[in-house]
Enzyme design. Sequence first.
Site, PDB file in Angstrom:
ATOM      1  N   HIS A  96      14.668 -14.408  27.261  1.00  0.00           N
ATOM      2  CA  HIS A  96      15.994 -13.808  27.259  1.00  0.00           C
ATOM      3  C   HIS A  96      16.120 -12.815  28.414  1.00  0.00           C
ATOM      4  CE1 HIS A  96      16.259 -15.407  23.195  1.00  0.00           C
ATOM      5  NE2 HIS A  96      17.513 -14.973  23.078  1.00  0.00           N
ATOM      6  N   GLU A 101      42.358 -10.986 -10.516  1.00  0.00           N
ATOM      7  CA  GLU A 101      42.969 -12.055  -9.727  1.00  0.00           C
ATOM      8  C   GLU A 101      44.458 -11.766  -9.526  1.00  0.00           C
ATOM      9  OE1 GLU A 101      43.671 -16.905 -10.006  1.00  0.00           O
ATOM     10  OE2 GLU A 101      43.214 -15.750 -11.811  1.00  0.00           O
ATOM     11  N   HIS A 102      45.174 -11.542 -10.622  1.00  0.00           N
ATOM     12  CA  HIS A 102      46.589 -11.192 -10.583  1.00  0.00           C
ATOM     13  C   HIS A 102      46.751  -9.782 -11.135  1.00  0.00           C
ATOM     14  CE1 HIS A 102      46.523 -15.649 -11.391  1.00  0.00           C
ATOM     15  NE2 HIS A 102      47.309 -15.627 -10.331  1.00  0.00           N
ATOM     16  N   ASP A 145      52.937 -17.994  -9.161  1.00  0.00           N
ATOM     17  CA  ASP A 145      52.273 -19.275  -9.397  1.00  0.00           C
ATOM     18  C   ASP A 145      53.007 -20.428  -8.724  1.00  0.00           C
ATOM     19  OD1 ASP A 145      50.016 -18.619 -10.766  1.00  0.00           O
ATOM     20  OD2 ASP A 145      50.785 -19.088 -12.753  1.00  0.00           O
ATOM     21  N   HIS A 160      46.611 -20.707 -20.269  1.00  0.00           N
ATOM     22  CA  HIS A 160      45.923 -21.556 -19.300  1.00  0.00           C
ATOM     23  C   HIS A 160      44.669 -22.193 -19.887  1.00  0.00           C
ATOM     24  CE1 HIS A 160      47.641 -21.680 -15.309  1.00  0.00           C
ATOM     25  NE2 HIS A 160      47.880 -20.394 -15.318  1.00  0.00           N
ATOM     26  N   GLN A 171      49.011 -16.140 -18.872  1.00  0.00           N
ATOM     27  CA  GLN A 171      47.642 -16.426 -18.435  1.00  0.00           C
ATOM     28  C   GLN A 171      46.802 -16.956 -19.585  1.00  0.00           C
ATOM     29  OE1 GLN A 171      46.528 -16.278 -15.092  1.00  0.00           O
ATOM     30  NE2 GLN A 171      48.747 -16.271 -15.112  1.00  0.00           N
TER      31      GLN A 171
END
Length: 434
Positions: A422, A329-330, A363, A264, A261
């Site tokens: 209504h 996230e992961h 991934d 990235h 990670q």
Amino acid sequence: MRHLSTQDADFDRQLQELLAFETVNDAQLLRTVDDIIAQVRTDGDDAVLALTQKFDQYPATAMHELELSKDKLALAYADLKEPIKSALMSAAARVRSFHERQVQETWQYEDELGNRLGQKVTALDRVGIYVPGGLASYPSSVLMNAIPAKVAGVDEVIMVVPAPKGVLNPLVLAAAHLAEVDRVFTIGGAQAVAALAYGTKTIPRVDKITGPGNKYVAAAKRAVFGQVGIDMIAGPSEVLVYAEGETDDRADWLAMDLLSQAEHDRIAQAIFVTISREQLDEVASAIDKALDQLPKADIARDSLTNRGALILVKDRAEGLALINRIAPEHLELSVDQPDELLADIRHAGAIFMGRHTPEAIGDYCAGPNHVLPTSGTARFSSPLGVYDFQKKSSIIYCTPTGSQSLAETADILAQNEDLEAHARSARYRYQAHK
């Protein structure tokens, strides 16, 4: 890489600082993006072409040069060498197989009054997918965005991908062919998002935009939300690895999972959580050894320095509470019996179970989507899926007899909300049968 312990007196403050991240709130960024969107809305194709020439130095002189034909996509796929061709095909097949199980169907039932109620599920007509471009681009992102849309039944998938100086990764084009993308435009940035949201003479307007991008893309997606749907405002990639017990002396495995990670982006986040001080030190040492071997060591090192952490917790319960607080996230559960933890995990984009399930598999080829909620938004958001490309319409069919009880109820409630039209609208129905 900072070392933290839940027993530190100021742990809460340190954790808050570690997790703090603003994705698209910079005032200058928002002004720049708003200006680009305004240009595209006003000048359409001319603005898109000029901005693409300016920001990407793309050697095009007319809009039609920015669209790639289906033949070019097919040729890119045909030209792939083994084993990459087989790997891409396998990944596409697994992504498709997983997402086919997410398809939602129209359903109806009859209530005790004889009325028919239900939900009609309809695919979106046209969607736009944004794919990062250049040589360092991601064919996996094409598969993860386009295949669920096609499985959902979307008629037309429009892909935009920047091509700096005209350079494109052929794998991205091959993936577009495999995923059955309908049209591809070599444009990127906020101008691509604006073109998809509002449409131009050449680029059709879409109903929803999905896919990752830089901060300009994220800001543009936020700006056009409401005009079109979007998947999410994604922040930097992040992973939390939780480990306990022995890992067959594989501190190097855990270190590389964290580095996968960190490489990235300089603002990506990698967090390691363990109940063992010894394991924490082993992983820290393994990271130091592995860093120098990585081609993107400088990026990974900055990421770990800026936003990485090794965190010691006193026991599993404290570790689980921390996981849910961070909502990563992961999430990797590097333990012998990960199912024992699963019931207590409430907030995570994707959960990787056991010692032999690295996030990297997710991934590319596990099957579940890799477009995931970041920056703690897993507390209320889900991975991208087929459901993002379908919408629902409620079905309500009242028979003359079955409507009487409901109409009387509606009449009473409408009067108490002081909405006389209504009330009368409902009243006419049940009075007609008295």
